[in-house]
Design an enzyme around this catalytic site. Structure first.
Site, short mmCIF file in Angstrom:
data_model
loop_
_atom_site.label_atom_id
_atom_site.label_comp_id
_atom_site.label_asym_id
_atom_site.label_seq_id
_atom_site.Cartn_x
_atom_site.Cartn_y
_atom_site.Cartn_z
N SER A 66 0.82 -1.20 0.00
CA SER A 66 0.00 0.00 0.00
C SER A 66 0.86 1.26 0.00
CB SER A 66 -0.96 -0.04 1.19
OG SER A 66 -1.99 0.90 1.06
N HIS A 73 -7.62 -5.46 -0.12
CA HIS A 73 -6.41 -4.64 -0.21
C HIS A 73 -5.21 -5.25 0.50
CE1 HIS A 73 -4.31 -0.92 -1.06
NE2 HIS A 73 -4.06 -0.70 0.24
N ASP A 126 -10.50 -4.37 -5.17
CA ASP A 126 -9.81 -3.59 -4.15
C ASP A 126 -10.39 -2.18 -4.15
OD1 ASP A 126 -8.09 -2.18 -2.53
OD2 ASP A 126 -6.26 -2.97 -3.43
#
Length: 273
Positions: free
Chosen positions: A104, A254, A226
């Site tokens: 991320s 995610h 996602d």
């Protein structure tokens, strides 16, 4: 790989709660966690590489078991502050040609670190990356400016309530509620003031221009369904980093390193082969 034993290196390693495991030799793998998380989120993936690689785990300052006294709002008002820390960790551990596996927001932190110091980081594995969360002309980030404003406003008003509401959505595996619960608990352990600033830095950043500066082999792992980083975002990252490899995972949500760790392990191993 050798560890420099000085007062400064001890401070750096303690600041980020650095742990080194696995083989004494081999290509190092450095695992970097996402917003509201900690190095513990890699527990289902990192051990799979310890037989052949030195494995480095750490907490971003302000997260996990890091030294909260080291957090400075001015230092961490952009992702560059976190990239500086990652570079310091690699220098302290005397890493060379390491593979930075970033999830991320740490995918972009890795992009910044590797672009500046390709001698330290010779490859990137970007898990669920996004260089910009807000839609723009000819770019879909997944959120409008109003969406992000509302998200940050909700975080300001009630961080714990915000965490309980959004963490399961981010995890994206309603059939396995324990995963959403774990992410919620991780969010709730983060200091609200630090989380507020980190959220602003994360969701308001724009690292699209930094992608073209990456000159090391790069793997882009894209999840399905996602809500944080849609498929278009992953493909944008892939198309913007010269020579990168794109892998579409079957994993939804995610956080595939928690919901589908074997898929992540296999993809990273294939990339390293």
């Amino acid at each position: 790989m050798t560890t420099v034993t000085t007062d400064e290196s001890a401070r750096i390693l303690s600041r980020s709660s650095v742990r080194v495991r696995g083989a004494a030799t081999g290509r190092p793998l450095v695992f970097a966690h996402g917003f509201g998380c900690s190095q513990e989120m890699w527990r289902l993936v990192a051990p799979a590489f310890e037989a052949e690689h030195p494995v480095v785990l750490f907490d971003l300052v302000g997260s996990g078991a890091s030294d909260l006294a080291a957090y400075d709002a001015g230092t961490y008002d952009s992702l560059h502050g976190y990239a500086d820390d990652v570079i310091e960790i690699a220098e302290t551990l005397d890493l060379h040609d390491a593979v930075l596996v970033g999830h991320s927001v740490s995918a972009m932190i890795g992009v910044l670190a590797a672009s500046r110091r390709p001698d330290l980081f010779g490859a990137l594995a970007l898990v669920s990356p996004s260089p910009r969360y807000i839609d723009d002309i000819d770019y879909r980030g997944g959120f409008s400016q109003a969406d992000i404003d509302a998200l940050l406003d909700a975080l300001d008003r009630n961080y714990l309530g915000w965490s309980a509401a959004i963490a399961p959505q981010i995890m994206g595996n309603p059939g396995t509620p324990a995963l959403g619960d774990e992410l919620t608990e991780s969010f709730c352990r983060t200091d609200p003031e630090i989380a507020r600033q980190f959220a602003q830095v994360t969701f308001l950043s724009d690292n699209r221009r930094d992608l073209a500066k990456v000159g090391v082999p790069t793997l882009v792992l894209q999840c399905s369904e996602d809500i944080i980083a849609p498929v278009e975002v992953g493909r944008y990252v892939h198309e913007s980093i010269p020579g990168s490899v794109f892998v579409q995972l079957e994993a939804t949500g995610h956080c595939p390193h928690l919901s589908s760790p074997r898929e992540v392990i296999d993809a990273v191993r294939g990339f390293l082969a």
